[in-house]
Design an enzyme around this catalytic site. Structure first.
Site, PDB file in Angstrom:
ATOM      1  N   ASP A  38     -51.821  -2.481  37.353  1.00 56.91           N
ATOM      2  CA  ASP A  38     -52.504  -2.741  36.039  1.00 56.91           C
ATOM      3  C   ASP A  38     -53.802  -1.863  35.992  1.00 56.91           C
ATOM      4  O   ASP A  38     -54.071  -1.474  34.737  1.00 56.91           O
ATOM      5  CB  ASP A  38     -52.631  -4.107  35.425  1.00 56.91           C
ATOM      6  CG  ASP A  38     -53.439  -4.943  36.159  1.00 56.91           C
ATOM      7  OD1 ASP A  38     -53.483  -4.599  37.608  1.00 56.91           O
ATOM      8  OD2 ASP A  38     -53.672  -5.947  35.845  1.00 56.91           O
ATOM      9  N   GLU A  60     -47.147  -0.331  48.989  1.00 57.34           N
ATOM     10  CA  GLU A  60     -48.363   0.623  49.358  1.00 57.34           C
ATOM     11  C   GLU A  60     -48.374   1.039  50.829  1.00 57.34           C
ATOM     12  O   GLU A  60     -48.996   1.901  51.157  1.00 57.34           O
ATOM     13  CB  GLU A  60     -49.699  -0.146  49.024  1.00 57.34           C
ATOM     14  CG  GLU A  60     -49.826  -0.320  47.298  1.00 57.34           C
ATOM     15  CD  GLU A  60     -49.320  -1.460  46.730  1.00 57.34           C
ATOM     16  OE1 GLU A  60     -49.308  -1.725  45.618  1.00 57.34           O
ATOM     17  OE2 GLU A  60     -48.440  -2.221  47.761  1.00 57.34           O
ATOM     18  N   HIS A 123     -57.877 -11.235  38.181  1.00 60.57           N
ATOM     19  CA  HIS A 123     -56.595 -11.588  39.086  1.00 60.57           C
ATOM     20  C   HIS A 123     -57.154 -10.207  40.189  1.00 60.57           C
ATOM     21  O   HIS A 123     -57.602  -9.191  39.836  1.00 60.57           O
ATOM     22  CB  HIS A 123     -55.187 -11.133  38.465  1.00 60.57           C
ATOM     23  CG  HIS A 123     -55.332  -9.722  37.664  1.00 60.57           C
ATOM     24  ND1 HIS A 123     -55.920  -9.784  36.528  1.00 60.57           N
ATOM     25  CD2 HIS A 123     -54.490  -8.841  37.960  1.00 60.57           C
ATOM     26  CE1 HIS A 123     -55.307  -8.893  35.906  1.00 60.57           C
ATOM     27  NE2 HIS A 123     -54.932  -7.931  37.061  1.00 60.57           N
ATOM     28  N   HIS A 124     -56.647 -10.475  41.476  1.00 57.21           N
ATOM     29  CA  HIS A 124     -56.519  -9.468  42.259  1.00 57.21           C
ATOM     30  C   HIS A 124     -57.922  -9.341  43.080  1.00 57.21           C
ATOM     31  O   HIS A 124     -58.252  -8.704  43.873  1.00 57.21           O
ATOM     32  CB  HIS A 124     -56.467  -8.062  42.139  1.00 57.21           C
ATOM     33  CG  HIS A 124     -55.027  -7.820  41.597  1.00 57.21           C
ATOM     34  ND1 HIS A 124     -53.849  -8.536  41.645  1.00 57.21           N
ATOM     35  CD2 HIS A 124     -54.454  -6.549  40.681  1.00 57.21           C
ATOM     36  CE1 HIS A 124     -52.785  -8.124  41.212  1.00 57.21           C
ATOM     37  NE2 HIS A 124     -52.976  -6.884  40.669  1.00 57.21           N
ATOM     38  N   GLY A 423     -50.053   4.080  66.458  1.00 57.19           N
ATOM     39  CA  GLY A 423     -49.022   3.400  66.870  1.00 57.19           C
ATOM     40  C   GLY A 423     -48.663   2.198  66.117  1.00 57.19           C
ATOM     41  O   GLY A 423     -48.179   1.151  66.611  1.00 57.19           O
ATOM     42  N   ASP A 453     -34.022   0.891  66.341  1.00 52.79           N
ATOM     43  CA  ASP A 453     -33.561   0.132  65.205  1.00 52.79           C
ATOM     44  C   ASP A 453     -34.407  -1.008  64.923  1.00 52.79           C
ATOM     45  O   ASP A 453     -34.494  -1.279  63.771  1.00 52.79           O
ATOM     46  CB  ASP A 453     -32.385  -0.622  65.869  1.00 52.79           C
ATOM     47  CG  ASP A 453     -32.430  -0.886  67.385  1.00 52.79           C
ATOM     48  OD1 ASP A 453     -33.741  -1.107  67.933  1.00 52.79           O
ATOM     49  OD2 ASP A 453     -31.338  -1.494  68.072  1.00 52.79           O
ATOM     50  N   ASN A 480     -30.523   0.239  70.252  1.00 51.88           N
ATOM     51  CA  ASN A 480     -30.742  -0.229  71.535  1.00 51.88           C
ATOM     52  C   ASN A 480     -31.138  -1.738  71.620  1.00 51.88           C
ATOM     53  O   ASN A 480     -31.734  -2.188  72.629  1.00 51.88           O
ATOM     54  CB  ASN A 480     -31.692   0.616  72.600  1.00 51.88           C
ATOM     55  CG  ASN A 480     -32.928   0.848  71.830  1.00 51.88           C
ATOM     56  OD1 ASN A 480     -33.212   0.154  70.963  1.00 51.88           O
ATOM     57  ND2 ASN A 480     -33.637   1.646  72.531  1.00 51.88           N
ATOM     58  N   GLY A 482     -33.187  -3.703  69.848  1.00 49.98           N
ATOM     59  CA  GLY A 482     -34.621  -4.203  69.683  1.00 49.98           C
ATOM     60  C   GLY A 482     -35.733  -3.361  70.239  1.00 49.98           C
ATOM     61  O   GLY A 482     -35.469  -2.112  70.354  1.00 49.98           O
ATOM     62  N   GLU A 486     -42.004  -2.791  73.874  1.00 47.84           N
ATOM     63  CA  GLU A 486     -42.273  -4.045  74.204  1.00 47.84           C
ATOM     64  C   GLU A 486     -41.624  -4.868  75.437  1.00 47.84           C
ATOM     65  O   GLU A 486     -42.362  -5.387  76.232  1.00 47.84           O
ATOM     66  CB  GLU A 486     -42.342  -4.893  73.025  1.00 47.84           C
ATOM     67  CG  GLU A 486     -43.319  -4.683  71.942  1.00 47.84           C
ATOM     68  CD  GLU A 486     -43.230  -3.443  71.112  1.00 47.84           C
ATOM     69  OE1 GLU A 486     -42.226  -2.631  71.061  1.00 47.84           O
ATOM     70  OE2 GLU A 486     -44.080  -3.224  70.210  1.00 47.84           O
TER      71      GLU A 486
END
Length: 572
Positions: A38, A60, A123-124, A423, A453, A480, A482, A486
């Site tokens: 708004d 966003e 608001h916001h 990253g 994925d 693969n 996941g 990590e």
């Protein structure tokens, strides 16, 4: 009455927001990304009048990623969000652009100036009457902040912010309260374009630096050139190309500098990233007695876990704000002018530089003669190099794709997009939407995304934006099971590195793609080879998504090396 008098004094009064958007158009932006709210709705009404298209992103954060991708292809991008909730949703993407030197004009629609002055409970807000808190947050990741509270000052602030964004190649923040959107400003200023020229170096100082650099270059027995991301961001690729061509020196790129050099050039040797490099590249770079490093960003992932073996005593670093010769630093000297003068003096060199053995996306011997039908990284990335075309845009996600692309040799004119330093997982899907929008404006260059994925699940909504804007990227989802990078860092069998399995190729249909979409699933080398031989697929007539299945435990060697180094760093 004062406003009326001020307006009558203007020779060509136009609405402030029109001035802003016409300046955005002037510097080359044609598609504006963002989400309506708004506090920015009235401003968005002016986009068509100023020749600007509205991408209409799903949120966003994705819009920020998309603007980043658009800017890397187009040279600069623009993002519009609303106060508080919108700008904070985008702040991660803006931080990434700041860290990686990507120029984004971030325009934030704000409550009217009277409400801000009175500290109303709107608001916001945080409910504490502080309307500057979000601007202060953004100021930390912006090279310039322009608060358009006063229409008299607004044109000057707009011009300065856009110039800073372009020259310094970093995001800027422009705040736009609702009650100044249609206030009148002087339109005559638009007749004079914003000066985007790089400030000249002090001539005497520049000549001295060139003399010092040339002295060491002439004494060197086996110098090499190493090009990195800031050569791209600070627009010295013409100088880099001429320097590589004229010098004949062996030339390498860092991972973030991929695409900065014509990889079909006889001087080009490959990607150098310390222990993540192939043996030949590593030996040639690290045995050099002089490394001419252009635009380096020596982050952990860009150096395979800080495994660079380049001593400062053997290095000359060229940057946008300084030149460092061994241990001597020359501040306020931009590399562009220095490189141009070096090129002019290269005739004085007496170098017999060895030619770099040509690379040709050859498969490793163990893969070339393998009877295994499984798609592996060692096989996949050289095959991608054979399939790519001149002037493609290649986007790789943080993880296996970012490291795998090191083994791909590009045809001429390829633009590479990755977020190695910041990253942020999921960046590449939003960036793909922005890059594809810019590609459509540039004679529809082919846009190709490689994403894991797990990463894909974070920002999958941008497929909807691609469909709405009739964009036609080719998306390879590496399936693969996941978060592979990590897993290599920590928690190989941990549930937090697992993901829910999706029907990836079915998602665009859910988003309404209809007949302007086709999905594929490939689980063997033969299936992928057949797909690459399909002329319709290769021509990218519409959005296409390919599920590529790879073993869970497979990863590029460079990623494994970097992950091990990252894990060791985390344990310190």
């Amino acid at each position: 009455m004062a406003t009326d008098i001020a307006t009558r004094e203007l020779r060509n009064p136009i609405d402030l927001v029109e001035y802003l958007f016409r300046r955005v158009y002037e510097v080359g932006v044609r598609t504006v990304h963002g989400v309506p709210g708004d506090y920015n709705l009235t401003a968005l009404d002016y986009l068509p009048k100023c020749g600007l298209n509205w991408a209409g992103n799903c949120n966003e954060l994705n819009a920020g990623y998309a603007t980043d991708g658009y800017a890397r292809v187009n040279g600069i991008g623009a993002l519009v969000t609303t106060f508080g909730v919108g700008e904070l949703s985008a702040i991660n993407a803006i931080a990434g652009a700041y860290s990686e030197y990507v120029p984004i004009i971030h325009i934030v629609g704000q409550p009217n100036t009277r409400s801000q002055k009175d500290g109303k409970l709107l608001h916001h807000t945080l409910g504490n009457g502080d309307f500057n808190v979000f601007t202060r947050m953004n100021a930390e990741i912006s090279c310039c902040v322009a608060r358009l509270d006063d229409p008299h000052e607004a044109p000057t602030l707009i011009d300065n912010a856009i110039r800073e964004c372009f020259i310094r190649s970093r995001p800027v923040l422009i705040t736009l309260p609702t009650d100044v959107v249609m206030r009148k400003v002087e339109g005559e200023r638009l007749k004079k374009p914003i000066d985007l020229t790089q400030p000249q170096n002090d001539a005497e100082k520049e000549d001295y630096v060139v003399e010092v650099v040339m002295k060491y270059l002439q004494q060197a027995k086996n110098p090499v050139i190493l090009v990195d991301a800031c050569a791209i961001r600070h627009r010295v690729l013409d100088e880099v190309h001429d320097f590589v061509q004229r010098s004949g020196l062996p030339t390498f790129v860092a991972p973030m500098g991929k695409g900065a050099v014509n990889e079909t050039h006889r001087n080009y040797g490959g990607v150098y990233a310390g222990s993540g490099s192939n043996a030949g590249v590593r030996e040639q770079v690290e045995s050099s007695d002089l490394i001419l490093s252009i635009g380096a960003i020596k982050s952990d992932f860009n150096t395979a876990g800080f495994t660079y073996r380049i001593g400062q005593l053997n290095a000359i670093d060229f940057h946008s704000n300084l030149v460092r010769v061994r241990y001597s630093e020359y501040p306020n000297i931009h590399m562009k002018g220095v490189l141009r003068k070096m090129i002019q003096r290269l005739g004085d060199l007496k170098l017999s530089a060895p030619e770099v053995p040509p690379l040709s996306n050859r498969l490793p011997d163990e893969e070339k003669h393998s009877t295994d039908k499984t798609i592996t990284h060692k096989w996949f990335w050289p095959m991608i190099g054979q399939w790519l075309k001149e002037n493609d845009i290649v986007i790789t996600e943080t993880g296996t794709a970012n490291f795998g692309i090191w083994e791909t040799r590009f045809p001429p004119g390829v633009t590479a997009i990755s977020q190695v330093l910041w990253g942020s997982i999921g960046y590449s899907v939003g960036a793909c939407q922005g890059a594809a929008a810019a590609a459509k404006e540039q004679n529809n260059r082919r846009t190709i995304l490689f994403v894991g994925d797990g990463s894909f699940q974070l920002t999958v909504q941008e497929l909807s934006t691609m469909i709405m804007n009739k964009l036609n990227p080719i998306i390879f989802v590496i399936c693969n099971e996941g978060y592979t990078i990590e897993r290599y860092i920590h928690g190989w069998n941990a549930s937090y590195n697992d993901i829910q399995q999706w029907d990836f190729k079915g998602i665009p249909s859910v988003f309404g793609a209809g007949s302007q979409y086709k999905g594929y699933q490939v689980k063997s080398r033969a299936e992928l080879t057949d797909l690459f031989a399909d002329d319709t697929f290769c021509s990218a007539p519409y959005l296409q998504l390919v599920e590529v299945y790879m073993p869970k435990e497979d990863a590029p060697v460079a990623m494994r090396t970097t992950a091990e180094a990252s894990a060791a760093q985390n344990r310190k």
